[in-house]
Scaffold this motif. Structure first.
Motif: not given
Lengths: 268, 323
Positions: A117, A121, B34-35, B37-43, B45-46, B48-49, B266
């Protein structure tokens, strides 16, 4: 009679487990002092591999990359994590609930999946695999540990000290810096050391987010193990474990019982 | 940071929420940014991808690909089964040790033993894998001893077999098991055990009707932590497992590294995550069912454990006095 027998059996079992825990580490230590090129016994004492290690630039560069990364991550995590811990203390539930949820998610989603993930990003942000991506990803995976440890301490901290300082005329900033922070110091240091360790060992994140050509220690060992190892890894491993033992001793000294940090962290 | 207002100084108590709201925003901002951008968005993104194909269309074809292929489903099944076995074995081996540590070891020695348990827990996983490899390889310490005893040939080794991977994963799960089950053992009050024995309960009955109901929540915690971590393992099988010892994590990590087919990697990850959470859910439900079945009616409230001791209490007092 029966009770003491079962006590003895479980106690023997405990010590057997401890011996097994030590075996891979002991194996590294013994083989680092052994002459053989292929890690085979019988044992012939030699410091040869420590001399080889001194000139193994790939391994030493990886070690220094790891230490630099972990140090930067620790500093950021301690500052951001401490602010977050204090900010969350009296925050409304509309803030604490999602923030705690994200912190918990970071602890429970396998890092392999999280790094997939994160990679997406950073691709969107145009950073891709880069030192910035590596740094930010390492920060976000270490941050929850700092917050959990500091929060444990803050919850048990009596508000009397701060209130005494305030009623004696200290402003909120002075109270915070001169009273609350010193009271919190052991947990701040413990959280920082834990952040360092977590970041240092964070293999999945490092493998997927480090730019090409930059290897952290775990990544370097991973690629060496798959291509054929020189025994100087044993020597380096021995030194790193010695450092780990030192960290545990310091944590024990700071918190009274280092193991508590890990058990209570993982329980939540 | 603003200067303290007279009002707040007079009030003294920082509990009122009117003033500090702005300061709090300042405290929270860096962490929340930080949370998000790099915790919520990656999840996000997972997810969506997983639902987008290489032509950026919304689709379920990645999942169809996973489920239509026997290879991936077999690998998924094997990964879940292996992780289940690893977790159960680690709990079974760790429990007696944790019990002895909490019950039969002098408190002074306990800290040192816990330190020894933490060493493998916080040592780099790759170093442990490497140490394990040197330990079990042909000609290494174990092979040497066994050869000297004429039990195996000099070239025999379990390295590069599924067993090497299994043992490594159990090894890595054991410190967690000992630490978590140690807390569980501590929360079973000795007087409760004494009472059960005095009333004539046999050891087996004591275990099923007293210890198990009291420890079950921690066993579930332990199961969840270890199982979810083991399911995502890929370095251990890659280094030790050989061709027959690979897990789904290896497929996922290869796909991610190659960057060739993100959506598929993914989708595999999400299927792995969801199925492993299902396993965790089923195990949690089963354990709480046995707990209820064994501990019976309301009389057993008497055996409710004292709240586990909170860790910071004593150090906090000493620190407070020092400063």
């Amino acid at each position: 009679m029966r009770r003491s027998t079962s006590a003895l059996v479980t106690k023997v079992w405990l010590y057997a487990v401890l011996v097994v825990f030590a075996l891979p580490v002991l194996s590294m230590v013994v083989l680092s002092l052994n002459e053989s090129r292929y890690g085979t016994l019988p044992f012939r004492f030699s410091l040869h591999w420590y001399q080889v290690l001194r000139t193994d630039t790939a391994l030493l560069d990886a070690l220094s990359t790891s230490i630099t990364l972990a140090t930067e991550v620790t500093i950021v995590c301690v500052v951001v994590g401490t602010l977050l811990t204090f900010g969350l203390r009296k925050a409304p539930i509309a803030i604490t609930l999602p923030v705690n949820g994200l912190l918990l998610a970071l602890l429970s989603v396998p890092l392999l999946l999280l790094s997939a993930g994160l990679l997406s990003v950073f691709d969107w942000l145009g950073l891709g695999q880069s030192t910035t991506a590596l740094l930010l990803s390492s920060i976000i995976t270490s941050l929850p540990f700092v917050v959990l440890i500091e929060r444990g301490r803050l919850e048990n901290l009596s508000p009397d000290y701060a209130e005494a300082a305030r009623s004696l005329g200290a402003g909120p900033v002075r109270t915070f810096l001169l009273v609350t922070v010193p009271l919190m110091a052991p947990s701040i240091i413990a959280g920082g050391m834990l952040a360092f360790v977590i970041c240092f060992n964070n293999f999945a994140i490092q493998l997927f987010l480090a730019p090409v050509g930059i290897s952290t220690l775990p990544v370097q060992i991973y690629s060496m193990v798959r291509l054929g190892v020189t025994p100087d890894v044993n020597a380096l491993g021995t030194l790193v474990v010695a450092g780990t033992v030192l960290i545990i001793v310091v944590l024990n000294w700071l918190t009274g019982n280092a193991a508590r940090l890990f058990t209570t962290t993982r329980e939540r | 940071m603003t200067a303290p207002s007279p009002l707040r100084r007079v009030g003294g108590s920082p509990r009122r929420s009117a003033g500090p709201a702005l300061a709090r925003t300042g405290l929270l901002a860096p962490g929340i940014v930080l949370l998000v951008l790099f915790a919520f968005l990656p999840l996000v993104a997972l997810v969506i991808t997983g639902f987008v194909n290489d032509r950026s269309q919304l689709t379920t074809e990645n999942f169809a690909h996973v489920f239509s292929s026997g290879t991936y489903l077999r690998l998924l099944g094997r990964t879940l089964l292996l992780s289940f076995a690893v977790t159960v074995v680690a709990i079974a081996l760790g429990w007696p040790a944790a019990w002895a540590l909490a019950r039969h070891v002098k408190p002074a020695r306990r800290t040192m033993i816990l330190g020894l348990v933490i060493i493998p827990y916080i040592t780099s996983q790759l170093l442990l894998i490497y140490g394990f490899l040197t330990l079990i390889q042909a000609g290494g310490p174990i092979s040497y001893v066994l050869t000297q005893l004429h039990l195996t040939g000099p070239q025999d080794s379990i390295l590069y077999t599924p067993w090497a991977n299994f043992l490594m994963l159990v090894y890595e799960s054991m410190p967690t098991a000992v630490l978590v089950l140690y807390s569980a053992a501590e929360s079973v009050s000795p007087s409760v055990l004494e009472a059960a024995r005095t009333l004539g309960a046999r050891p087996r009955y004591v275990f099923t009707h007293v210890i198990w109901p009291l420890s079950a929540p921690m066993v579930v915690v332990n199961f969840t932590l270890t199982f979810v971590q083991t399911v995502g393992a890929f370095a251990e099988p890659a280094v030790l497992g050989g061709p027959d010892g690979q897990m789904l994590g290896n497929t996922i990590s290869t796909q991610i590294s190659s960057g060739a087919n993100d959506g598929f990697a993914v989708a595999l990850s999400l299927v792995l995550l969801v199925t492993s959470l299902l396993v965790v859910g089923v195990v949690t439900a089963l354990v709480s069912w046995t707990k209820r079945a064994q501990s019976g009616g309301p009389t057993n409230r008497l055996t409710a454990p004292p709240r586990p001791r909170t860790r910071a209490r004593t150090p906090e007092l000493t620190v407070a006095r020092e400063s």
